[in-house]
Design a protein around this motif. Structure first.
Motif, PDB file in Angstrom:
ATOM      1  N   VAL A 132      -4.005  -0.611  -4.499  1.00  0.00           N
ATOM      2  CA  VAL A 132      -4.367  -0.250  -3.118  1.00  0.00           C
ATOM      3  C   VAL A 132      -5.719  -0.849  -2.752  1.00  0.00           C
ATOM      4  O   VAL A 132      -5.894  -1.389  -1.647  1.00  0.00           O
ATOM      5  N   ILE A 161       0.675   6.201  -7.186  1.00  0.00           N
ATOM      6  CA  ILE A 161      -0.415   7.192  -7.198  1.00  0.00           C
ATOM      7  C   ILE A 161       0.141   8.614  -7.149  1.00  0.00           C
ATOM      8  O   ILE A 161      -0.105   9.410  -8.062  1.00  0.00           O
ATOM      9  N   ILE A 162       0.884   8.947  -6.089  1.00  0.00           N
ATOM     10  CA  ILE A 162       1.380  10.321  -5.954  1.00  0.00           C
ATOM     11  C   ILE A 162       2.414  10.639  -7.037  1.00  0.00           C
ATOM     12  O   ILE A 162       2.314  11.654  -7.732  1.00  0.00           O
ATOM     13  N   GLY A 206      -2.153   2.004  -9.738  1.00  0.00           N
ATOM     14  CA  GLY A 206      -1.766   2.085  -8.335  1.00  0.00           C
ATOM     15  C   GLY A 206      -2.979   2.115  -7.415  1.00  0.00           C
ATOM     16  O   GLY A 206      -2.995   1.466  -6.363  1.00  0.00           O
ATOM     17  N   LEU A 207      -3.995   2.851  -7.821  1.00  0.00           N
ATOM     18  CA  LEU A 207      -5.248   2.889  -7.045  1.00  0.00           C
ATOM     19  C   LEU A 207      -5.885   1.505  -6.987  1.00  0.00           C
ATOM     20  O   LEU A 207      -6.357   1.068  -5.924  1.00  0.00           O
ATOM     21  N   THR A 227       0.902   3.788  -3.096  1.00  0.00           N
ATOM     22  CA  THR A 227       0.433   5.147  -2.825  1.00  0.00           C
ATOM     23  C   THR A 227       1.505   6.179  -3.156  1.00  0.00           C
ATOM     24  O   THR A 227       1.247   7.142  -3.884  1.00  0.00           O
ATOM     25  N   ILE A 261       0.845  -1.206   0.000  1.00  0.00           N
ATOM     26  CA  ILE A 261       0.000   0.000   0.000  1.00  0.00           C
ATOM     27  C   ILE A 261       0.875   1.249   0.000  1.00  0.00           C
ATOM     28  O   ILE A 261       0.616   2.205  -0.747  1.00  0.00           O
ATOM     29  N   PRO A 315      -1.025   6.051 -12.041  1.00  0.00           N
ATOM     30  CA  PRO A 315      -1.781   6.272 -10.797  1.00  0.00           C
ATOM     31  C   PRO A 315      -3.068   5.461 -10.732  1.00  0.00           C
ATOM     32  O   PRO A 315      -3.485   5.020  -9.652  1.00  0.00           O
TER      33      PRO A 315
END
Length: 159
Positions: A141, A104-105, A137-138, A100, A96, A134
């Protein structure tokens, strides 16, 4: 929680199949125009690269959700049930954090930096290619949260 995972699985499965089918057709078109008509398609090579990147990222997220990724099980199997449980939690939390922070970021920053650049033959923002980072990546998560939920349900201390 299971319904959310099932919906995400279905979406990614259908999306990846569609991307793969389109990629096959696109590459076939590229080969035909190059070798049969002797006039290579100007857009197909770049679009194939975009689709391949999206397929790899979303396919990777899907495989992660199915727990189909490579794992060294023989080490984990030597642990006690409580240690194995703690290790699985640790792995999900680290995943995670990585997804993240990096996907994501970092992916959002990459999309924002490249959105003003235009691809050579397609004329679309390059950030569109990187938008898959991203987004996948989401999805990772979300899968991790589901895995943690399943771990909590099957906690060896509650048996």
């Amino acid at each position: 929680m299971d319904k959310t995972k099932s919906s995400l699985d279905s979406f990614l499965r259908i999306f990846c199949i569609a991307l793969f089918a389109f990629l096959v057709l696109l590459v076939t078109w590229q080969v035909v125009t190059r070798f049969v008509f002797n006039a290579p398609s100007s857009f197909s090579e770049e679009l194939a690269k975009y689709i391949f990147v999206w397929l790899a990222l979303f396919g990777g997220a899907f495989v992660f959700g199915e727990k189909g990724h490579m794992a060294i099980e023989f080490i984990k199997d030597k642990f006690s049930e409580k240690t194995r449980y703690a290790t699985e939690w640790f792995i999900e939390i680290i995943t995670i954090a990585f997804a993240t922070l990096v996907m994501i970021i970092g992916g959002i920053q990459l999309v924002l930096m490249t959105w003003s650049q235009t691809s050579a033959s397609l004329g679309v923002p390059v950030g569109l290619l990187y938008f898959a980072v991203p987004l996948s990546g989401l999805f990772i998560v979300l899968y991790c949260v589901h895995h943690l939920y399943q771990l909590a349900k099957n906690n060896p201390q509650h048996r």
